[in-house]
Design a protein around this motif. Structure first.
Motif, PDB file in Angstrom:
ATOM      1  N   THR A 178      -0.876   8.887 -10.603  1.00 29.68           N
ATOM      2  CA  THR A 178      -1.217   7.801 -11.536  1.00 29.68           C
ATOM      3  C   THR A 178      -0.123   7.624 -12.587  1.00 29.68           C
ATOM      4  O   THR A 178       0.300   6.498 -12.887  1.00 29.68           O
ATOM      5  CB  THR A 178      -2.575   8.096 -12.200  1.00 29.68           C
ATOM      6  N   LEU A 179       0.337   8.741 -13.148  1.00 32.21           N
ATOM      7  CA  LEU A 179       1.380   8.654 -14.186  1.00 32.21           C
ATOM      8  C   LEU A 179       2.653   8.031 -13.630  1.00 32.21           C
ATOM      9  O   LEU A 179       3.196   7.072 -14.210  1.00 32.21           O
ATOM     10  CB  LEU A 179       1.705  10.056 -14.718  1.00 32.21           C
ATOM     11  N   TYR A 180       3.121   8.546 -12.512  1.00 26.95           N
ATOM     12  CA  TYR A 180       4.420   8.075 -12.011  1.00 26.95           C
ATOM     13  C   TYR A 180       4.362   6.618 -11.518  1.00 26.95           C
ATOM     14  O   TYR A 180       5.292   5.847 -11.767  1.00 26.95           O
ATOM     15  CB  TYR A 180       4.930   8.988 -10.902  1.00 26.95           C
ATOM     16  N   CYS A 181       3.290   6.246 -10.839  1.00 26.35           N
ATOM     17  CA  CYS A 181       3.211   4.849 -10.357  1.00 26.35           C
ATOM     18  C   CYS A 181       3.105   3.898 -11.554  1.00 26.35           C
ATOM     19  O   CYS A 181       3.727   2.835 -11.577  1.00 26.35           O
ATOM     20  CB  CYS A 181       2.023   4.669  -9.411  1.00 26.35           C
ATOM     21  N   THR A 182       2.332   4.295 -12.543  1.00 28.66           N
ATOM     22  CA  THR A 182       2.174   3.445 -13.729  1.00 28.66           C
ATOM     23  C   THR A 182       3.492   3.319 -14.487  1.00 28.66           C
ATOM     24  O   THR A 182       3.888   2.212 -14.892  1.00 28.66           O
ATOM     25  CB  THR A 182       1.073   4.031 -14.644  1.00 28.66           C
TER      26      THR A 182
ATOM     27  N   ALA B 266       7.090   7.288  -6.067  1.00 27.90           N
ATOM     28  CA  ALA B 266       6.363   6.273  -6.852  1.00 27.90           C
ATOM     29  C   ALA B 266       7.292   5.094  -7.163  1.00 27.90           C
ATOM     30  O   ALA B 266       6.894   3.924  -7.040  1.00 27.90           O
ATOM     31  CB  ALA B 266       5.831   6.899  -8.135  1.00 27.90           C
ATOM     32  N   GLU B 267       8.510   5.410  -7.519  1.00 28.30           N
ATOM     33  CA  GLU B 267       9.459   4.331  -7.845  1.00 28.30           C
ATOM     34  C   GLU B 267       9.791   3.503  -6.608  1.00 28.30           C
ATOM     35  O   GLU B 267       9.920   2.279  -6.679  1.00 28.30           O
ATOM     36  CB  GLU B 267      10.726   4.929  -8.480  1.00 28.30           C
ATOM     37  N   ALA B 268       9.898   4.172  -5.462  1.00 23.88           N
ATOM     38  CA  ALA B 268      10.200   3.435  -4.219  1.00 23.88           C
ATOM     39  C   ALA B 268       9.043   2.495  -3.866  1.00 23.88           C
ATOM     40  O   ALA B 268       9.265   1.358  -3.423  1.00 23.88           O
ATOM     41  CB  ALA B 268      10.459   4.420  -3.082  1.00 23.88           C
ATOM     42  N   LEU B 269       7.819   2.955  -4.054  1.00 17.99           N
ATOM     43  CA  LEU B 269       6.656   2.104  -3.767  1.00 17.99           C
ATOM     44  C   LEU B 269       6.659   0.863  -4.658  1.00 17.99           C
ATOM     45  O   LEU B 269       6.481  -0.267  -4.183  1.00 17.99           O
ATOM     46  CB  LEU B 269       5.356   2.896  -3.975  1.00 17.99           C
ATOM     47  N   ILE B 270       6.861   1.078  -5.943  1.00 15.33           N
ATOM     48  CA  ILE B 270       6.822  -0.051  -6.873  1.00 15.33           C
ATOM     49  C   ILE B 270       8.003  -0.976  -6.616  1.00 15.33           C
ATOM     50  O   ILE B 270       7.878  -2.206  -6.667  1.00 15.33           O
ATOM     51  CB  ILE B 270       6.803   0.453  -8.336  1.00 15.33           C
ATOM     52  N   SER B 271       9.127  -0.403  -6.265  1.00 13.72           N
ATOM     53  CA  SER B 271      10.280  -1.264  -6.027  1.00 13.72           C
ATOM     54  C   SER B 271      10.074  -2.102  -4.753  1.00 13.72           C
ATOM     55  O   SER B 271      10.526  -3.247  -4.672  1.00 13.72           O
ATOM     56  CB  SER B 271      11.541  -0.405  -6.072  1.00 13.72           C
ATOM     57  N   LEU B 272       9.330  -1.570  -3.782  1.00 11.62           N
ATOM     58  CA  LEU B 272       8.996  -2.367  -2.580  1.00 11.62           C
ATOM     59  C   LEU B 272       8.164  -3.592  -2.971  1.00 11.62           C
ATOM     60  O   LEU B 272       8.256  -4.660  -2.360  1.00 11.62           O
ATOM     61  CB  LEU B 272       8.223  -1.481  -1.593  1.00 11.62           C
ATOM     62  N   ALA B 273       7.346  -3.415  -4.015  1.00 12.68           N
ATOM     63  CA  ALA B 273       6.497  -4.535  -4.462  1.00 12.68           C
ATOM     64  C   ALA B 273       7.313  -5.622  -5.171  1.00 12.68           C
ATOM     65  O   ALA B 273       6.866  -6.762  -5.288  1.00 12.68           O
ATOM     66  CB  ALA B 273       5.406  -4.012  -5.395  1.00 12.68           C
ATOM     67  N   GLY B 274       8.488  -5.255  -5.667  1.00 10.62           N
ATOM     68  CA  GLY B 274       9.312  -6.243  -6.375  1.00 10.62           C
ATOM     69  C   GLY B 274       8.814  -6.418  -7.786  1.00 10.62           C
ATOM     70  O   GLY B 274       9.233  -5.729  -8.698  1.00 10.62           O
ATOM     71  N   ARG B 275       7.883  -7.340  -7.962  1.00  9.64           N
ATOM     72  CA  ARG B 275       7.306  -7.547  -9.290  1.00  9.64           C
ATOM     73  C   ARG B 275       5.786  -7.456  -9.196  1.00  9.64           C
ATOM     74  O   ARG B 275       5.104  -8.452  -8.933  1.00  9.64           O
ATOM     75  CB  ARG B 275       7.731  -8.915  -9.831  1.00  9.64           C
ATOM     76  N   PRO B 276       5.241  -6.248  -9.378  1.00  7.90           N
ATOM     77  CA  PRO B 276       3.786  -6.080  -9.199  1.00  7.90           C
ATOM     78  C   PRO B 276       2.994  -6.742 -10.334  1.00  7.90           C
ATOM     79  O   PRO B 276       3.333  -6.570 -11.501  1.00  7.90           O
ATOM     80  CB  PRO B 276       3.604  -4.560  -9.228  1.00  7.90           C
TER      81      PRO B 276
ATOM     82  N   LEU C 258       0.832  -1.206   0.000  1.00  6.72           N
ATOM     83  CA  LEU C 258       0.000   0.000   0.000  1.00  6.72           C
ATOM     84  C   LEU C 258       0.865   1.254   0.000  1.00  6.72           C
ATOM     85  O   LEU C 258       1.908   1.304   0.658  1.00  6.72           O
ATOM     86  CB  LEU C 258      -0.886   0.038   1.258  1.00  6.72           C
ATOM     87  N   GLY C 259       0.414   2.283  -0.718  1.00  4.59           N
ATOM     88  CA  GLY C 259       1.088   3.577  -0.700  1.00  4.59           C
ATOM     89  C   GLY C 259       0.098   4.675  -0.384  1.00  4.59           C
ATOM     90  O   GLY C 259      -1.074   4.593  -0.770  1.00  4.59           O
ATOM     91  N   ASP C 260       0.560   5.696   0.340  1.00  4.88           N
ATOM     92  CA  ASP C 260      -0.288   6.857   0.619  1.00  4.88           C
ATOM     93  C   ASP C 260       0.582   7.955   1.224  1.00  4.88           C
ATOM     94  O   ASP C 260       1.658   7.688   1.764  1.00  4.88           O
ATOM     95  CB  ASP C 260      -1.425   6.521   1.599  1.00  4.88           C
ATOM     96  N   LEU C 261       0.059   9.165   1.133  1.00  2.00           N
ATOM     97  CA  LEU C 261       0.718  10.329   1.709  1.00  2.00           C
ATOM     98  C   LEU C 261       0.558  10.366   3.229  1.00  2.00           C
ATOM     99  O   LEU C 261       1.427  10.855   3.942  1.00  2.00           O
ATOM    100  CB  LEU C 261       0.044  11.577   1.100  1.00  2.00           C
TER     101      LEU C 261
END
Ligand code: NAD
Length: 251
Positions: free
Chosen positions: A110-114, A66-76, A36-39
């Protein structure tokens, strides 16, 4: 309940929000491993603790967050872009700050996470991206023009991207809720000054008039739609906006 998300890593932005949390909880019940990600770090931690999720707090309209969140997921496998929220005002009442906040919260997150998730999904040959948009983009709801400028971008990004990735196992869709009640919003309104409550009651009457079912939707109703669109079985569904709206787009 089925285990449609067993073995799937699902990222939900705006995971501390009522709708984001409801979506995350629904997918967790179907076996998802959640990130999960949030401010809002306190509410995010509470949500993550309740759901046994990993979490990354920070401003997702910044690329590095955004990149740190996705990288925490590994392979989303699944990305639900739910961070957002309106600054709902008559258009001339917007300030430079509220204009930028509206675009930042909804579109840049949305743009950066995607953009961070796409290369990983493309390499795996599988992905489900679900943007949480808004029915107001379609119906031009009163006071929503600036919010619609942001959410309209979210809708449009999904359709364009869906075409680019249609042959790569990645689907991109938007789930567009109309008016959704949440206990948090009800409590905020109940505590508001009398004049604001009167104003909001008039506003809700206008919204209700656009909805054939004559009621707001629930978080569970949004989450159920998202769960389908995000699932493997929605394999022939891409580039679409699915409205969860009580029929409000019918003439
Ligand atoms: N409630 C409704 O009636 C309704 C209708 C249509 C669409 N939506 C959308 O549903 C989503 C969830 O809304 P909600 O009503 O549950 O609560 P909300 O509007 O409070 O949720 C927004 C969440 O996004 C987070 N957020 C905002 N900017 C962020 C940023 N820069 N980085 C990281 N996180 C950020 C906030 O902290 C919050 O948790 C939002 O995208 C909203 O626009 C809500």
């Amino acid at each position: 309940m089925s285990e449609r998300f067993a073995g799937r890593v699902v990222v939900v932005t705006g995971g501390a929000s009522p709708i984001g949390f409801g979506i995350a909880a629904r997918l967790a019940r179907e076996g998802a491993t959640l990130v999960l990600g949030d401010l809002d770090s306190d509410r995010l931690q509470a949500a993550a603790d309740e759901l046994g999720a990993a979490a990354h707090a920070g401003d997702l309209s910044r690329r590095e967050t955004a990149e740190a969140l996705i990288s925490l997921a590994g392979r989303p496998d699944v990305l639900i872009n739910c961070a957002g929220g309106g600054v709902i005002l008559p258009t001339p009442a917007h300030t430079e700050e509220t204009l930028r906040a509206t675009i930042d919260r909804n579109l840049w997150t949305t743009l950066y996470c995607t953009l961070a998730a796409l290369p990983l999904m493309a390499r795996a040959g599988y992905g489900r991206i679900v943007n949480i948009g808004a029915e107001s983009v379609r119906n031009g709801l009163y006071r929503h023009a600036v919010y619609n400028a942001a959410k309209g971008g979210v809708h449009a990004f999904a359709t364009g991207l869906a075409r680019e990735y249609a042959e790569h196992g990645i689907t991109v869709n938007t789930v567009a809720p109309a008016w959704i009640t949440t206990p948090e919003a009800d409590a905020r309104l109940a505590a508001a000054p009398e004049a604001e409550r009167r104003d909001m009651a008039g506003f809700f009457d206008r919204i209700r008039a656009t909805i054939p079912m004559r009621r707001p939707g629930t978080v569970a109703e949004v989450a159920a739609a998202v769960a389908f669109v995000a699932s493997e079985e929605a394999s022939y569904l891409t580039g679409q906006t699915i409205s969860v709206n009580g029929g409000s787009s019918m003439l």
